[in-house]
Scaffold this motif. Sequence first.
Motif, PDB file in Angstrom:
ATOM      1  N   PRO A 281      62.185  42.123  76.111  1.00 14.14           N
ATOM      2  CA  PRO A 281      61.036  42.097  77.019  1.00 14.14           C
ATOM      3  C   PRO A 281      61.412  41.396  78.323  1.00 14.14           C
ATOM      4  O   PRO A 281      62.279  40.514  78.338  1.00 14.14           O
ATOM      5  N   ALA A 282      60.773  41.796  79.415  1.00 12.90           N
ATOM      6  CA  ALA A 282      60.999  41.145  80.713  1.00 12.90           C
ATOM      7  C   ALA A 282      59.769  41.382  81.585  1.00 12.90           C
ATOM      8  O   ALA A 282      58.903  42.201  81.256  1.00 12.90           O
ATOM      9  N   PHE A 283      59.718  40.663  82.709  1.00  8.38           N
ATOM     10  CA  PHE A 283      58.545  40.737  83.576  1.00  8.38           C
ATOM     11  C   PHE A 283      58.960  40.916  85.034  1.00  8.38           C
ATOM     12  O   PHE A 283      59.968  40.361  85.476  1.00  8.38           O
ATOM     13  N   MET A 284      58.131  41.658  85.766  1.00 10.07           N
ATOM     14  CA  MET A 284      58.410  41.897  87.192  1.00 10.07           C
ATOM     15  C   MET A 284      58.152  40.660  88.045  1.00 10.07           C
ATOM     16  O   MET A 284      58.751  40.476  89.095  1.00 10.07           O
TER      17      MET A 284
ATOM     18  N   THR B 280      51.235  54.289  88.836  1.00  7.01           N
ATOM     19  CA  THR B 280      52.243  54.074  89.869  1.00  7.01           C
ATOM     20  C   THR B 280      51.688  53.111  90.910  1.00  7.01           C
ATOM     21  O   THR B 280      50.517  52.773  90.913  1.00  7.01           O
ATOM     22  N   GLY B 281      52.571  52.656  91.783  1.00  5.93           N
ATOM     23  CA  GLY B 281      52.131  51.706  92.804  1.00  5.93           C
ATOM     24  C   GLY B 281      53.317  51.053  93.473  1.00  5.93           C
ATOM     25  O   GLY B 281      54.469  51.488  93.311  1.00  5.93           O
TER      26      GLY B 281
ATOM     27  N   ARG C 124      59.239  49.749  94.029  1.00  4.31           N
ATOM     28  CA  ARG C 124      60.214  48.677  94.211  1.00  4.31           C
ATOM     29  C   ARG C 124      61.231  48.685  93.065  1.00  4.31           C
ATOM     30  O   ARG C 124      62.421  48.438  93.260  1.00  4.31           O
ATOM     31  N   LEU C 125      60.744  48.989  91.881  1.00  2.00           N
ATOM     32  CA  LEU C 125      61.602  49.012  90.686  1.00  2.00           C
ATOM     33  C   LEU C 125      62.659  50.116  90.776  1.00  2.00           C
ATOM     34  O   LEU C 125      63.816  49.906  90.375  1.00  2.00           O
TER      35      LEU C 125
ATOM     36  N   HIS D 185      49.053  39.244  94.529  1.00  3.05           N
ATOM     37  CA  HIS D 185      50.190  40.036  94.074  1.00  3.05           C
ATOM     38  C   HIS D 185      50.011  41.513  94.433  1.00  3.05           C
ATOM     39  O   HIS D 185      48.938  41.963  94.788  1.00  3.05           O
ATOM     40  N   ASP D 186      51.106  42.246  94.306  1.00  3.35           N
ATOM     41  CA  ASP D 186      51.105  43.674  94.655  1.00  3.35           C
ATOM     42  C   ASP D 186      50.854  44.504  93.416  1.00  3.35           C
ATOM     43  O   ASP D 186      51.208  44.134  92.308  1.00  3.35           O
TER      44      ASP D 186
END
Length: 281
Positions: free
Chosen positions: A170-173, A204-205, A210-211, A279-280
């Motif tokens: 697991p990871a987070f943006m 999406t967004g 960015r990812l 945040h975005d």
Amino acid sequence: MWGVIHVKAILFVGHGSRDEEGNEQVRQFVQTILPQIDATFYVHTCFLEFGVPSVIDGIVHCVERGATEVIVIPIILLPAGHSKLHIPAAIDEAKERYPYVSFTYGRPLGIHDATFTILQDRLEEAEIVLDEHTAVILLGRGGSDPDANSDLYKIARLFWERNKQVIVEPAFMGVTNPSLDEAVVKCVKLGAKKIVVLPYFLFTGVLIKRLEKRVFEFQSIYPHISFVLTHYFGFHPSLQTIVLDRLHEALSDSVQMNCDTCQYRLHVAEHHHHHHHHHDH
């Protein structure tokens, strides 16, 4: 003597994005489930932020259409500040404004058996072979609520239980750790030859775009490793199953999350009076 007509409304709440494409995905998804909802319900869609209408405006719209009962269903992945604080605050405001209207609040999508069907399908669409040389990074948005962050860990663990031959991390943006960069470094150290980034995002967004750029950069940094970015979790057909289950729970009064007594909500409500964040999405 004429009887009183009781209109029941279902108000779906999307998160909302600065990217209008993401907001339109929410509206289109609601359209896809309409045939499976009793036609006697009035159905409307609103957004927490960025999109219109807002939650309170969505409730006002339903009441103006004659609703005396409003069932509020969040189309939000994990229970965090939005579902614990901001939506209940809008409902509380509406209760004061419309004391004759009853409100039922459903729970977020959370962890559901269909969650894993969607994750598996996203990997299959990307033609990923799950073997001991492959690592899957389940990438969440990240936030300040430990419940939501730990739920991503639980989903990652349950996904690994179904795919034990593969590395699952697991990871987070943003906001919390481990970051995507940290997860990539860990997977490299564990000997992965292919690293698959699977975004646990509903629409999406800004962050998805960015990812895409970041994964391209990883390929340059680690040329000996293959990187794949799958389609985000998104509005998969099985998401209909999850949302309809949450709706049926609310209609049958079997919702298993009580925000009125949630200790997180009570604590944060003392310290946060408004929904301001930067945040975005």
